[in-house]
Motif scaffolding. Structure first.
Motif, short mmCIF file in Angstrom:
data_model
loop_
_atom_site.label_atom_id
_atom_site.label_comp_id
_atom_site.label_asym_id
_atom_site.label_seq_id
_atom_site.Cartn_x
_atom_site.Cartn_y
_atom_site.Cartn_z
N MET A 35 70.56 99.71 29.29
CA MET A 35 70.53 99.23 30.47
C MET A 35 71.10 97.78 30.20
N GLY A 36 70.46 97.14 29.28
CA GLY A 36 71.10 95.65 28.86
C GLY A 36 72.37 95.76 28.55
N SER A 37 73.07 96.69 28.08
CA SER A 37 74.50 96.71 27.53
C SER A 37 75.27 96.66 28.68
N LEU A 38 74.76 97.01 29.82
CA LEU A 38 75.64 96.89 31.13
C LEU A 38 75.30 95.39 31.62
N GLY A 39 74.49 94.52 31.16
CA GLY A 39 74.32 93.34 31.68
C GLY A 39 73.24 93.45 32.92
N ALA A 40 72.42 94.42 33.14
CA ALA A 40 71.53 94.53 34.11
C ALA A 40 70.19 93.67 33.83
N ARG A 41 69.47 93.14 34.69
CA ARG A 41 68.08 92.50 34.25
C ARG A 41 67.18 92.93 35.43
N LEU A 42 65.90 93.24 34.71
CA LEU A 42 64.86 93.56 35.67
C LEU A 42 64.12 92.53 36.47
N THR A 43 64.24 92.47 37.75
CA THR A 43 63.87 91.24 38.45
C THR A 43 62.54 91.31 39.19
N ARG A 44 62.25 92.53 39.32
CA ARG A 44 60.81 92.38 40.09
C ARG A 44 60.26 93.80 39.41
N VAL A 45 58.78 93.60 39.13
CA VAL A 45 58.08 94.76 38.83
C VAL A 45 56.67 94.60 39.32
N GLU A 46 56.24 95.86 40.15
CA GLU A 46 54.98 95.58 40.75
C GLU A 46 54.39 97.17 40.57
N PRO A 47 52.86 97.48 40.72
CA PRO A 47 52.65 98.65 40.47
C PRO A 47 53.43 99.73 41.24
N GLY A 48 54.05 100.53 40.66
CA GLY A 48 54.88 101.72 41.39
C GLY A 48 56.42 101.21 41.81
N GLU A 49 56.69 99.93 41.64
CA GLU A 49 57.84 99.63 42.06
C GLU A 49 58.70 98.77 41.00
N CYS A 50 60.16 99.00 41.11
CA CYS A 50 60.76 98.02 40.06
C CYS A 50 62.14 97.98 40.93
N GLU A 51 62.79 96.51 40.51
CA GLU A 51 63.89 96.16 41.17
C GLU A 51 64.84 95.77 39.88
N ILE A 52 65.93 96.39 39.90
CA ILE A 52 66.96 95.68 38.88
C ILE A 52 68.27 95.29 39.48
N ARG A 53 68.94 94.19 38.88
CA ARG A 53 70.04 93.46 39.37
C ARG A 53 71.15 93.85 38.35
N LEU A 54 72.22 94.09 38.73
CA LEU A 54 73.36 94.19 38.01
C LEU A 54 74.49 93.58 38.47
N PRO A 55 75.00 92.51 38.06
CA PRO A 55 76.14 91.40 38.42
C PRO A 55 77.48 92.30 38.24
N TYR A 56 78.33 92.17 39.04
CA TYR A 56 79.58 92.92 38.92
C TYR A 56 80.25 92.29 37.59
N SER A 57 80.87 93.09 36.95
CA SER A 57 82.09 92.50 35.93
C SER A 57 83.07 93.80 35.84
N PRO A 58 84.28 93.33 35.51
CA PRO A 58 85.27 94.37 35.40
C PRO A 58 85.02 95.52 34.55
#
Lengths: 121, 121, 121, 121
Positions: free
Chosen positions: A1-24
């Protein structure tokens, strides 16, 4: 996942948010996020959401997922939000929504449902 | 797909094979192909298989797919083989098997079923 | 659906609820609702939810669905609640939750994600 | 399954065939097999196929399945053929084809992919 440039931006019990900035490197021919990138962050967001309800020594593996592509993933950012639907002793089921963000406006671009298995170590 | 390093190695009516050589950029922490890479070539193999039964001016879009991860995708090569199950006027359904090849031995590592839509131009 | 004894108990734009009272004909050997009955009301709830956003002269057909069975469907009643995730011109995607009601307490017993197609007449 | 009138017509290691004769109780308004009946025999055919590779004292439960409806299920008989794709210690994955038989001619009307879990007793 890190290799794509994605970041874990929120983690709660039973929930998770991941953000991936655009790149060519993540795009298909027309400048949108490639379906593979969308699938990857959906899979990861469900996996991390499941893991929040397990023991730190457990491993979580994806058994399967089903992904509907709803709209072109166009924009400067993709956001995957995973939520556990049911956490069992062995199997966990999660749903994931993926949004494309263009000029700050979120559009739902994919919806997934996923099964995960806990491996105790 | 090209950005991953994948190549189209066989195209027949209703069938398609894609090969993806291993590279560190495609791996997860333990040296296997990442599920995102496996999902990408599965999606592409089904899409090209569907496209072989359409008109050259048509576009094919993935509506959805379901992917079971069956075994760790370990090896020097991943091969996705897609086959059309039913080609309709609007919708096509394909099944895809993905194999990991280690020391020349193929192991089935993922199985998918996919729905595609034809867009006439 | 009527042949199972199911009733449409709520219809709103993009939403639908179906209730199915327990009867021995719907059960598997152990007295729970059979998976086929759960799948049927899930499929119907998503279909009606989709149809609420179409023209009265349209027909809606299920393209595919994916159903996770989460818990034994035990009780006097099963309730399927469908919600449209995205309504497109041709394709609609819905999610459906199915609950088993035992002594008045709802338990989530199945979760589905479904693709539907509009046929214009 | 028996309550539908279905019969197990072939069982081999990793394979199973189920036949369901048409009856008005299984039909939707237009005289075809209802999707719920098709889903039921697909689910059962995959489950029995998986069970052939387990111990007699094991139980097999459906975790999830994904079903594409490919064509109207019209005819005097429906036949579901399940085949194990991978049998693991805990999880098994099967694929199922469902055919409608009209005047003796088989037409593929549904295709499914299913995940099952073994419960040891």
């Amino acid at each position: 996942m890190g290799s794509l440039g994605a970041r874990l931006t929120r983690v709660e019990p039973g929930e998770c948010e991941i953000r991936l900035p655009y790149s060519p490197a993540l795009s298909q021919q027309d400048g949108f996020f490639h379906a593979g990138a969308i699938g990857s962050i959906a899979d990861s967001a469900g996996g991390y959401a499941a893991f929040t309800l397990m023991d730190a020594s457990d491993r979580v593996l994806t058994v399967e997922y089903k992904l509907n592509l709803l709209a072109p993933a166009r924009g400067e950012l993709a956001i995957a939000r995973g939520q556990v639907v049911r956490a069992g002793r062995t199997l966990t089921v999660a749903r994931i929504d993926v949004f494309a963000v263009a000029s700050g406006v979120e559009t739902l671009c994919a919806a997934a449902q996923q099964t995960l298995i806990r491996r105790r170590s």
